[in-house]
Design a protein around this motif. Sequence first.
Motif, short mmCIF file in Angstrom:
data_model
loop_
_atom_site.label_atom_id
_atom_site.label_comp_id
_atom_site.label_asym_id
_atom_site.label_seq_id
_atom_site.Cartn_x
_atom_site.Cartn_y
_atom_site.Cartn_z
N ASN A 1 -56.71 -4.52 -1.04
CA ASN A 1 -56.76 -3.33 -1.89
C ASN A 1 -58.20 -2.88 -2.13
O ASN A 1 -58.49 -1.67 -2.15
N MET A 2 -59.10 -3.83 -2.31
CA MET A 2 -60.51 -3.50 -2.51
C MET A 2 -61.10 -2.83 -1.27
O MET A 2 -61.87 -1.87 -1.38
N ILE A 3 -60.76 -3.34 -0.10
CA ILE A 3 -61.24 -2.76 1.14
C ILE A 3 -60.73 -1.32 1.28
O ILE A 3 -61.49 -0.41 1.63
N ILE A 4 -59.46 -1.13 1.03
CA ILE A 4 -58.86 0.21 1.14
C ILE A 4 -59.55 1.18 0.19
O ILE A 4 -59.90 2.30 0.58
N LYS A 5 -59.78 0.76 -1.05
CA LYS A 5 -60.44 1.64 -2.02
C LYS A 5 -61.87 1.96 -1.59
O LYS A 5 -62.31 3.12 -1.70
N LEU A 6 -62.59 0.97 -1.10
CA LEU A 6 -63.97 1.20 -0.64
C LEU A 6 -63.97 2.15 0.56
O LEU A 6 -64.77 3.08 0.64
N GLN A 7 -63.04 1.92 1.48
CA GLN A 7 -62.95 2.78 2.66
C GLN A 7 -62.62 4.22 2.26
O GLN A 7 -63.21 5.17 2.77
N ASN A 8 -61.71 4.40 1.31
CA ASN A 8 -61.36 5.74 0.84
C ASN A 8 -62.56 6.42 0.17
O ASN A 8 -62.78 7.61 0.36
N THR A 9 -63.33 5.66 -0.59
CA THR A 9 -64.53 6.20 -1.23
C THR A 9 -65.54 6.66 -0.20
O THR A 9 -66.11 7.75 -0.31
N ILE A 10 -65.75 5.86 0.83
CA ILE A 10 -66.72 6.20 1.87
C ILE A 10 -66.23 7.41 2.68
O ILE A 10 -67.01 8.30 3.00
N ASP A 11 -64.95 7.43 2.97
CA ASP A 11 -64.40 8.54 3.77
C ASP A 11 -64.45 9.87 3.03
O ASP A 11 -64.45 10.93 3.67
N LYS A 12 -64.50 9.85 1.71
CA LYS A 12 -64.54 11.10 0.93
C LYS A 12 -65.95 11.67 0.82
O LYS A 12 -66.11 12.79 0.36
N LYS A 13 -66.94 10.91 1.22
CA LYS A 13 -68.33 11.40 1.14
C LYS A 13 -68.56 12.55 2.08
O LYS A 13 -68.05 12.65 3.14
#
Length: 118
Positions: free
Chosen positions: A106-118
């Motif tokens: 879940n932490m990886i998914i959230k981090l990936q989503n944060t990075i992808d929204k940049k």
Amino acid sequence: MNYFKELKVWQKAIELVTEIYFKTQSFPKEEIYGLASQIRRCAVSIPSNIAEGCGRKTDKDFSNFLGISLGSAFEFETQLIICKNLGYILESDFKFLESEIQHIQNMIIKLQNTIDKK
């Protein structure tokens, strides 16, 4: 760039690697080059790919390595289930490790989503 050491997900993944190394020490000798080796390698792959992604120049590259790390996390969970089914780990250890890997996923998914929204 060593900021990967500050990432909570990397820290949790390192803790998981340490834990699985201790747990696999008691596996049957015939599993040294089998399941014990495989689960250790994919566990190590989780924080390793997070760190490697942090060293890349673009967010797209970092996101890609987070995806690889996530794949390793799901591989780890699958192998953990196999270890439980074969009786190599206690039910209590399984439940703890399963909870930890799902939290890391879940932490990886959230981090990936944060990075992808940049």
